[in-house]
Enzyme design. Structure first.
Site, PDB file in Angstrom:
ATOM      1  CB  CYS A  43      -1.072  -0.135   1.214  1.00  0.00           C
ATOM      2  SG  CYS A  43      -2.007   1.594   1.383  1.00  0.00           S
ATOM      3  CB  CYS A  48      -3.266   2.467  -1.474  1.00  0.00           C
ATOM      4  SG  CYS A  48      -3.438   0.990  -0.998  1.00  0.00           S
ATOM      5  CE  LYS A  51      -4.960   4.627  -6.006  1.00  0.00           C
ATOM      6  NZ  LYS A  51      -5.689   3.329  -5.697  1.00  0.00           N
ATOM      7  CE1 TYR A 178     -11.172  -1.656  -5.553  1.00  0.00           C
ATOM      8  CE2 TYR A 178     -11.570  -3.951  -6.202  1.00  0.00           C
ATOM      9  CZ  TYR A 178     -11.930  -2.872  -5.358  1.00  0.00           C
ATOM     10  OH  TYR A 178     -12.847  -3.111  -4.546  1.00  0.00           O
ATOM     11  CD  GLU A 182      -7.561   2.471  -8.283  1.00  0.00           C
ATOM     12  OE1 GLU A 182      -8.543   2.662  -7.326  1.00  0.00           O
ATOM     13  OE2 GLU A 182      -6.264   2.154  -8.162  1.00  0.00           O
ATOM     14  CG  HIS A 437     -28.548  23.838  -1.725  1.00  0.00           C
ATOM     15  ND1 HIS A 437     -28.591  22.983  -2.701  1.00  0.00           N
ATOM     16  CD2 HIS A 437     -28.691  24.922  -2.012  1.00  0.00           C
ATOM     17  CE1 HIS A 437     -28.903  23.779  -3.938  1.00  0.00           C
ATOM     18  NE2 HIS A 437     -28.962  24.770  -3.626  1.00  0.00           N
ATOM     19  CD  GLU A 442     -27.900  19.613  -2.507  1.00  0.00           C
ATOM     20  OE1 GLU A 442     -28.913  20.073  -1.985  1.00  0.00           O
ATOM     21  OE2 GLU A 442     -27.301  20.207  -3.075  1.00  0.00           O
TER      22      GLU A 442
END
Ligand code: NDP
Length: 448
Positions: A43, A48, A51, A178, A182, A437, A442
């Site tokens: 990782c 991760c 990346k 994945y 990516e 908002h 939302e």
């Protein structure tokens, strides 16, 4: 425990191994961890984290394009891959240092060598030194699985993508998971001519189909060439050093770099499992029970090597649970229900809980709510791309079973919403929450 050199010997200093080492040490155990590459694991060193930095770097391509409608003129803009790459690699060095320091601060001995299991309590280091431990934790992770096809030696894996000399003019990406989605997105944004070749019709298997279809449509509109039903059969090297990728019936694809992203396999070859009577499962995975214990009672395993859920935060939880159970007098079982996940594609997608298909299979009658919207930021920038938020609800109880999002910042929005899904909240609970908002998030409380 004094009959052994250590209370705990951890093999592998990745996410799971580091967490287990430092927590076990904090519980008072004498701990050593062996690592043959660099402290931090996949990782941090080649996954991760770097990346995500490349992802951020590539995102500037669209941000700078969109900036014009926001009044910004950026003259002479240019991109320097080597600068980004080296900055990412320098940050990886920094993190490697931080992880090393964490182990030092907890009094964990680091042994930068390959370790092999010699028995239920024995480990041999590459230097020949033999050590003993009351418990051994296998946390060696996984490694890219390479299909056996002629010319595979010409291909690279995600490991090498962080070290490329230049942005390839033509990049072929094999796989539709994945890593494929990516890296295809990152290099497409950085200017490569990217062709993604997937063996079946299904990209990102396991994710909700509506969300994946939206990603496919946006990716193709952004110039990514996606070939489905294109099984990868051969790679040939041309005289000019480029490659020809053969994939089923279609014409071969020419590329300067061929990235293979066809899954990751547990890294157990040569680990000595047989010396402790552990029989590896499918793909070399170490079989474990709910506590991470193997068939040898003094040996446990956490993370990718067990091939349960190949995600860093899961490995960390497993490492923590192991240390608390074995050294903290606090038996802990990891809960694998409703794990949120994300794909850092362009745009990113994120998901928690059941897809519509899974929910229908398990619950029968489900309600589906969605919002197909054009984020304000995109509208103003005259970017046609639309976001899609989808909620799957159990008709009988009104409980939210799954949330599936694609759009700018989808992973950031999803992480907070995943708390509600994990807590078992209902559609009515979402509706009772006043919208914030204007935001994209939302949409979650306005789903129709
Ligand atoms: P994935 O399992 O995600 O995807 C593998 C892809 O390769 C699938 O499309 C699969 O097709 C295809 N494939 C498998 N075998 C072959 C073959 N022999 N020939 C051609 N295609 C093949 O693996 P990745 O390598 O992308 O990633 C590994 C793991 O790393 C992931 O499972 C994930 O857990 C983790 N990861 C997580 C990230 C994140 O959280 N954002 C980012 C990167 C990695 P099919 O569907 O038909 O089997």
């Amino acid at each position: 425990m004094s009959d052994y050199d250590y209370d705990l010997f951890v093999i592998g200093a990745g996410s799971g191994g580091v967490r287990a080492s430092r927590v076990a040490a904090a519980h008072g155990a004498k701990v050593a961890v062996a690592e043959e590459h660099r402290v931090g694991g996949t990782c941090v060193i080649r996954g991760c984290v770097p990346k995500k930095m490349l992802y951020y770097g590539s995102h500037f391509a669209e941000d700078l394009e969109d900036a014009a409608n926001y009044g910004w003129t950026i003259e002479g803009r240019s991109f320097d891959w080597v600068k980004l790459r080296d900055h990412v690699l320098a940050d990886v060095d920094r993190l490697n240092g931080l992880y090393t320091k964490t182990l030092e601060n907890h009094g964990v001995e680091r042994i930068l060598e390959r370790a092999t299991i010699t028995g239920p309590h024995g480990v041999r280091l590459a230097s020949g030194r033999e050590v003993t431990a009351r418990y051994i934790l296998i946390a060696v992770g996984s490694w890219p699985a390479m299909p056996v096809v002629p010319g595979i030696e010409h291909c690279v894996t995600s490991n090498e993508m962080f070290h490329l000399d230049a942005v390839p003019q033509r990049l072929a990406v094999i796989g539709g998971g994945y890593i494929a989605m990516e890296f295809a997105g990152i290099f497409n944004a950085l200017g490569s001519d990217v062709t993604l070749l997937n063996r079946s019709e299904t990209l990102l298997r396991g994710y909700d189909r509506s969300i994946v279809d939206r990603l496919t449509q946006i990716s193709m509109a952004r110039g990514l060439n996606i070939k489905l039903n294109a099984p990868f059969t051969k790679v040939e090297k041309a005289e000019d050093g480029s490659f020809l990728v053969h994939c089923g019936k279609g014409a071969p694809v020419a590329a300067d770099v061929v990235l293979v992203a066809t899954g990751r396999a547990p890294k157990t070859a040569g680990l000595g499992l047989e010396n402790a009577g552990i029989v590896p499962g499918k793909g070399g995975a170490v079989p474990v029970d709910a506590h991470g214990q193997t068939s040898c009672e003094s040996i446990y395993a956490v993370g990718d090597v067990t091939d349960r859920v190949q995600l860093t935060p899961v490995a960390i939880r497993e490492g923590q649970a192991f240390a608390d159970t074995v050294f903290g007098n606090k038996p802990t079982i990891v809960d694998y229900d409703a794990i949120p996940s994300a794909v850092f594609s362009h745009p990113p997608l994120a998901s928690v809980g059941l897809s519509e298909g899974e929910a229908r299979n398990l619950y029968g009658k489900v309600r589906v709510y969605s919002s197909d919207f054009r984020p304000m930021k995109n509208t103003f920038a005259e970017r046609a791309e639309r976001g899609l938020y989808k909620m799957v609800v159990d008709d009988a109880t009104d409980k939210v079973l799954g949330l599936h999002l694609i759009g700018p910042e989808a992973p950031e929005v999803l992480q907070a919403a995943a708390i509600a899904v994990k807590a078992g909240l209902t559609k009515a609970d979402f509706d009772a929450t006043v919208a914030l908002h204007p935001s994209m998030a939302e949409e979650l409380v306005l789903l129709k």
